[in-house]
Write an enzyme that holds these catalytic residues in place. Structure first.
Site, PDB file in Angstrom:
ATOM      1  N   LYS A 158       0.549  -0.765   0.097  1.00  0.00           N
ATOM      2  CA  LYS A 158       0.179  -0.164   0.405  1.00  0.00           C
ATOM      3  C   LYS A 158       0.817   1.079  -0.298  1.00  0.00           C
ATOM      4  O   LYS A 158       1.388   1.360   1.048  1.00  0.00           O
ATOM      5  CB  LYS A 158      -0.827   0.318   1.418  1.00  0.00           C
ATOM      6  N   GLY A 181       6.631   4.863   7.946  1.00  0.00           N
ATOM      7  CA  GLY A 181       5.545   6.067   8.597  1.00  0.00           C
ATOM      8  C   GLY A 181       6.155   6.802   9.853  1.00  0.00           C
ATOM      9  O   GLY A 181       6.609   6.696  10.519  1.00  0.00           O
ATOM     10  N   GLY A 225       2.868   3.859  13.886  1.00  0.00           N
ATOM     11  CA  GLY A 225       3.413   2.929  13.918  1.00  0.00           C
ATOM     12  C   GLY A 225       2.978   2.156  14.876  1.00  0.00           C
ATOM     13  O   GLY A 225       2.268   0.962  15.274  1.00  0.00           O
ATOM     14  N   GLU A 239       9.374   1.508  11.166  1.00  0.00           N
ATOM     15  CA  GLU A 239      11.062   2.638  10.150  1.00  0.00           C
ATOM     16  C   GLU A 239      10.186   3.675  10.519  1.00  0.00           C
ATOM     17  O   GLU A 239       9.198   4.105  10.089  1.00  0.00           O
ATOM     18  CB  GLU A 239      10.730   1.931   9.731  1.00  0.00           C
ATOM     19  N   CYS A 291      12.984  11.592   7.091  1.00  0.00           N
ATOM     20  CA  CYS A 291      12.847  10.512   8.024  1.00  0.00           C
ATOM     21  C   CYS A 291      14.348  10.899   8.911  1.00  0.00           C
ATOM     22  O   CYS A 291      14.340  11.231  10.173  1.00  0.00           O
ATOM     23  CB  CYS A 291      12.804   8.982   8.170  1.00  0.00           C
ATOM     24  N   GLU A 308       9.348  16.000  15.425  1.00  0.00           N
ATOM     25  CA  GLU A 308       9.764  15.272  14.197  1.00  0.00           C
ATOM     26  C   GLU A 308       8.904  16.674  13.810  1.00  0.00           C
ATOM     27  O   GLU A 308       7.192  16.412  13.480  1.00  0.00           O
ATOM     28  CB  GLU A 308       9.316  14.074  13.924  1.00  0.00           C
TER      29      GLU A 308
END
Ligand code: NAD
Length: 487
Positions: free
Chosen positions: A182, A234, A239, A256, A290, A390
């Site tokens: 996906k 993501g 997560g 991740e 990331c 982030e």
């Protein structure tokens, strides 16, 4: 002028059991450089996911299943897919740039070559995945087998759409798993085109199924009892949801997730090199990376000189048309993400950090695209929101420090642990600091290098499991122990 594209973009369908099928609903995918709709893409429903799982299961277990195919043949097909991607590299790069807003320089010269490299790396692994014989008792013959996990759900983010798809696709295929993939709802186009190339490459029907959609499609994959493993890249928030969602069916999960990586510059470094590294570390990929070096720690005694050089360079990086090969700062992926980034810039100002470069949305060629200036904050303290959270945009928080212990403590005082960098000409210090940093990757006197052969992944809230390298194969295989009485 925002360059008009030559690519003709057809509406996106689902790839299930080797067929391109439509679903009940569609969603728009938008060019972030213009704000215009590129095309409509099918949103896979729970029943579409069911059909894709059945197809993947047949392709896994069937008489001539993917897992049973000679490993060399699996490797050959993965290599063939890489060849087809190489043949269509310009088209794929353009699709990536149109959908994501990243400069064509990055899509064409960095992302796509690495996609090809990653697939070829794992094509080579297909014939080298094996168990071992183990000496136990004289009357026993004992050995292990490495078997594919089964049907795997691969959930991809929007920042490096095809590249992060390849990080999962390569090892999943090499180990003999079958797949539901996906892509992110913002950037499905390159994955759909890659699906066409996978069919052309001769990857058997049902081995790779592509189910486009958003969070609802993702949840249907995560909760499906017929899927054995989820590999997710993501945000950390999603997560955590995925871990919870996968618990009832006890799926294997690798995550991740996000990062807030410290980039540490000591006074004894090559300052010009470190300035270039800091710019590249935060502004490459519009900061939607990331492992972006979004917290820059500069030793106090060189801070003024360093920031002056850094700001000078940042101000020259004006956002531009992503399809122009000279552009180095593209468009933020979506209006929503642009609002998030601008919100963090406001938070930085209201918390008392000093805006020393950028800070604004900009218009490129009079259009409606989502462009933000490269932004640098000075005078940041480690507890500010812009130093802890982030941002996932072109916003750099700069902090200062006086000694090694202090900077290691500050760098580690953050929930994330994806990557870090150290700039110094003192070799001992470089390695000592690298050992103390809580991060899955540490760069010394460079930033952001990656290779298909080197594992990548996070400590702490940046997730667990490793992608790339031999390490990824661990997550796509089960180990079976076999005992035989030979007494
Ligand atoms: P996101 O978490 O919003 O979405 C990622 C994917 O998950 C998308 O395909 C999305 O549709 C799907 N999804 C969303 N909600 C879901 C749910 N409840 N269940 C199942 N699937 C769901 O992330 P994003 O905004 O696309 O990407 C940005 C994030 O990804 C950043 O935090 C970034 O740091 C992280 N990232 C990490 C790495 C890494 O290697 N560690 C690499 C790239 C991006």
């Amino acid at each position: 002028m925002i360059t008009a594209t030559k690519a003709k973009i057809a509406p996106g369908k689902l790839l299930i059991d080797g067929q391109w099928v439509e679903g009940a609903k569609t969603f728009d995918t938008v060019n972030p450089a213009t704000g215009e709709v590129l095309t409509q893409v099918t949103e896979a429903s729970a029943s579409d996911v069911d059909r894709a799982v059945e197809a993947a299961r047949r392709a896994f277990d069937g008489k001539s299943g993917w897992r049973k195919m000679p490993a060399s043949e699996r490797g050959r097909l993965i290599w063939r897919l890489a060849d087809l991607i190489a043949q269509h590299i310009d088209e794929l790069a353009e699709l990536e740039t149109l959908d994501n807003g990243k400069p064509i320089f990055e899509s064409r010269n960095v992302d796509m070559p690495m996609v090809i490299d990653v697939l070829r790396y794992y094509a080579g692994w297909a014939t080298k995945i094996h168990g071992e014989t183990v000496n136990t008792f004289d009357n026993a013959f004992t050995y292990t087998l490495r078997e594919p996990v089964g049907v795997v759900g691969l959930i991809i983010p929007w920042n490096f759409p095809l590249l992060l798809a390849s990080w999962k696709l390569g090892p999943a295929l090499a180990c003999g798993n079958t797949i539901l993939m996906k892509p992110a709802e913002q950037t499905p186009l390159s994955t759909l085109r890659m699906g066409e190339l996978a069919v052309e490459a001769g990857i058997p029907v049902g081995v790779l199924n592509i189910v486009t959609g958003g969070p609802e499609t993702g949840k249907a994959i995560v909760q499906h009892a017929g899927i054995d493993k989820i590999a997710f890249t993501g945000s950390t928030a999603v997560g955590k949801e995925i871990m919870r969602g996968a618990a009832d069916t006890l799926k294997r999960v690798t995550l991740e997730l996000g990062g807030k990586s410290p980039n540490i510059v000591f006074a004894d470094s090559d300052i010009d090199g470190a300035v270039r590294g800091a710019i590249n570390g935060i502004f490459y990929g519009k900061g939607e990376v990331c492992n972006a070096g979004s917290r820059l720690f500069v030793e106090s005694k060189i801070q003024d000189e360093f920031l002056e050089k850094l700001v000078g360079r940042a101000k020259k990086m004006a956002p531009g048309d992503p399809l122009d090969p000279k552009t180095r700062m593209g468009a933020i992926v979506s209006q929503e993400q642009m609002q998030t980034v601008l919100g963090y810039i406001e938070a930085g100002k209201s918390e008392g950090a000093k805006l020393i470069a950028g800070g604004n949305r900009v218009t490129v060629d009079g259009g409606k695209g989502f462009f933000v200036e490269p932004t640098v904050f000075g005078g940041v303290s480690n507890d500010m929101k812009i130093a802890q959270e982030e941002i996932f945009g072109p916003v750099l928080a700069t902090l200062k420090f006086d000694d090694v212990d202090e900077v290691v403590e500050l760098a580690n005082r953050n929930q994330y642990g994806l990557a870090a960098a150290v700039w110094t000409n003192d070799v001992k210090k470089a390695h000592q600091v690298s050992r103390q940093l809580h991060a899955g990757t540490v760069w010394i006197n460079t930033y952001g290098l990656m290779d298909a052969a080197l594992p990548f992944g996070g400590y702490k809230s940046s997730g667990f499991g490793r992608e790339l390298g031999a390490a990824a194969l661990e997550h796509y295989t089960e180990t079976k122990t076999v005992w035989m009485n030979i007494g």
